[in-house]
Write a protein that holds these residues in place. Structure first.
Motif, PDB file in Angstrom:
ATOM      1  N   ALA A  29       0.908  -1.366  -0.044  1.00  0.00           N
ATOM      2  CA  ALA A  29       0.155   0.022   0.027  1.00  0.00           C
ATOM      3  C   ALA A  29       0.892   1.180  -0.140  1.00  0.00           C
ATOM      4  O   ALA A  29       0.617   2.342  -0.732  1.00  0.00           O
ATOM      5  CB  ALA A  29      -0.902   0.037   1.044  1.00  0.00           C
ATOM      6  N   VAL A  30       2.078   1.245   0.776  1.00  0.00           N
ATOM      7  CA  VAL A  30       2.923   2.378   0.995  1.00  0.00           C
ATOM      8  C   VAL A  30       3.569   2.625  -0.445  1.00  0.00           C
ATOM      9  O   VAL A  30       3.728   3.794  -0.832  1.00  0.00           O
ATOM     10  CB  VAL A  30       3.726   2.371   2.039  1.00  0.00           C
ATOM     11  N   SER A  87       1.321   4.650  -2.966  1.00  0.00           N
ATOM     12  CA  SER A  87       0.759   6.061  -2.388  1.00  0.00           C
ATOM     13  C   SER A  87       1.811   6.971  -2.951  1.00  0.00           C
ATOM     14  O   SER A  87       2.851   6.897  -3.278  1.00  0.00           O
ATOM     15  CB  SER A  87       1.065   6.034  -0.788  1.00  0.00           C
ATOM     16  N   PRO A  88       0.670   8.102  -3.379  1.00  0.00           N
ATOM     17  CA  PRO A  88       1.537   9.186  -4.062  1.00  0.00           C
ATOM     18  C   PRO A  88       2.795   9.851  -2.994  1.00  0.00           C
ATOM     19  O   PRO A  88       2.551   9.879  -1.950  1.00  0.00           O
ATOM     20  CB  PRO A  88       0.273  10.080  -4.153  1.00  0.00           C
ATOM     21  N   PHE A 117       1.617  12.701  -0.925  1.00  0.00           N
ATOM     22  CA  PHE A 117       1.032  12.351   0.236  1.00  0.00           C
ATOM     23  C   PHE A 117       1.650  11.794   1.492  1.00  0.00           C
ATOM     24  O   PHE A 117       1.735  12.155   2.511  1.00  0.00           O
ATOM     25  CB  PHE A 117      -0.054  11.344  -0.154  1.00  0.00           C
ATOM     26  N   LEU A 118       2.835  10.874   0.994  1.00  0.00           N
ATOM     27  CA  LEU A 118       3.837  10.424   2.324  1.00  0.00           C
ATOM     28  C   LEU A 118       4.463  11.754   2.759  1.00  0.00           C
ATOM     29  O   LEU A 118       4.934  11.463   3.883  1.00  0.00           O
ATOM     30  CB  LEU A 118       4.761   9.518   1.481  1.00  0.00           C
ATOM     31  N   TYR A 173       3.082  -0.198   6.710  1.00  0.00           N
ATOM     32  CA  TYR A 173       2.689   1.124   5.854  1.00  0.00           C
ATOM     33  C   TYR A 173       3.472   2.217   6.227  1.00  0.00           C
ATOM     34  O   TYR A 173       4.365   2.918   5.619  1.00  0.00           O
ATOM     35  CB  TYR A 173       1.377   1.375   6.046  1.00  0.00           C
ATOM     36  N   TRP A 231       0.199  20.280  -1.730  1.00  0.00           N
ATOM     37  CA  TRP A 231      -0.363  19.021  -1.473  1.00  0.00           C
ATOM     38  C   TRP A 231      -1.862  19.475  -0.671  1.00  0.00           C
ATOM     39  O   TRP A 231      -2.751  19.012  -1.099  1.00  0.00           O
ATOM     40  CB  TRP A 231       0.046  17.886  -0.465  1.00  0.00           C
TER      41      TRP A 231
END
Length: 265
Positions: free
Chosen positions: A95-96, A99-100, A103-104, A153, A259
């Motif tokens: 999932a990580v 992820s964009p 976003f992280l 994650y 963001w």
């Protein structure tokens, strides 16, 4: 992307890893220090998470094997938990990876700050065994995979959560919960690390130097925990963590604002 780190930076990160391994073996929370440190070293978020898993796995191995040898964790009783923890961590790591990146950049410091405050304010746990509050099947098939997913994650504070949940939900005494937490934490670290290695996200030279620090820190911390060293360092962890996060936010405020602006549109 080719990343170059100075010898001074690598040595500093190895020293931070030693401190984190020591802290993690006693009460969890080592990732609250190592992840902000890696981010401050200008490592992209996904690479920071991957490299953190690599170095944390060594400290986790040292702590987990010490707990097993000292009789504070029973692997035969934990077989199902270990498997479900592994599965949850793999799903969380996948999932990580999807992820964009922006976003992280935003979510990692926010989550770490929240966990950091909780880490400071969480009440002390009972050292006596209590009656379990959930059934074995609920623990094995819902609680453990959920904890594994979080560790895969993001991961900061996962060791503390493993311990806390075993005390509050399974009724274990604090030392046995800490022993079991080290085994589960090591399991989720390895599961996550396997995914990160196959995706090519580990920065090996940094991870290797930090792994050396983690091994010595985890070994020393596990022995300190067994001798009763639980009432230490929470305020120090929080101060160091928030200081590094503050510096990270200062350096990345433009990306974070961009963001948030995109989300609000």
């Amino acid at each position: 992307m080719e990343l170059v780190f100075s010898i001074e930076t690598i040595i500093m990160l190895a020293g931070i890893a030693f401190m984190a391994g020591f802290i993690d073996a006693i009460a969890g929370g080592g990732g609250l220090i190592t992840i902000p440190a890696l981010l401050l070293a200008q490592m992209p978020p996904v690479l920071a998470l991957a490299t953190n898993k690599f170095q944390a796995s060594f400290g986790g191995f040292a702590a987990a094997t010490t707990m097993v040898r000292k009789g504070k964790a029973n692997l035969s009783d934990m077989k199902v938990s270990i498997v479900m923890c592994f599965v949850g961590s793999v799903v969380g790591t996948v999932a990580v990876l999807i992820s964009p990146p922006q976003f992280l950049t935003v979510i990692i410091p926010c989550v770490i700050a929240i966990i950091c405050v909780y880490f400071l304010l969480a009440p002390a746990q009972s050292s006596a065994e209590q009656k379990p509050r959930v059934s074995s099947s609920t623990w094995h098939f819902f609680c453990v995979p959920g904890l594994g997913f979080y560790d895969g994650y993001l991961g900061p504070g996962a060791g503390m959560f493993y311990t806390l949940c075993q005390v509050t939900l399974q009724g274990k005494n604090l030392l046995m919960a800490t022993g079991g937490a080290k085994v589960l934490n090591f399991t989720s670290n390895i599961a996550s690390l396997i995914v990160f290695i196959f995706s090519g996200k580990v920065v090996w030279i940094v991870g290797g130097a930090m792994a050396v620090g983690q091994i010595f820190g985890g070994y020393l911390g596990a022995h300190t925990a067994i001798k009763g060293g639980h009432r230490v360092i929470r305020p120090i962890i929080v101060i160091i963590c928030l200081a590094m996060l503050g510096q990270y936010v200062v350096e990345n405020w433009a990306v974070m604002l961009e963001w948030f602006a995109a989300v609000l549109q």
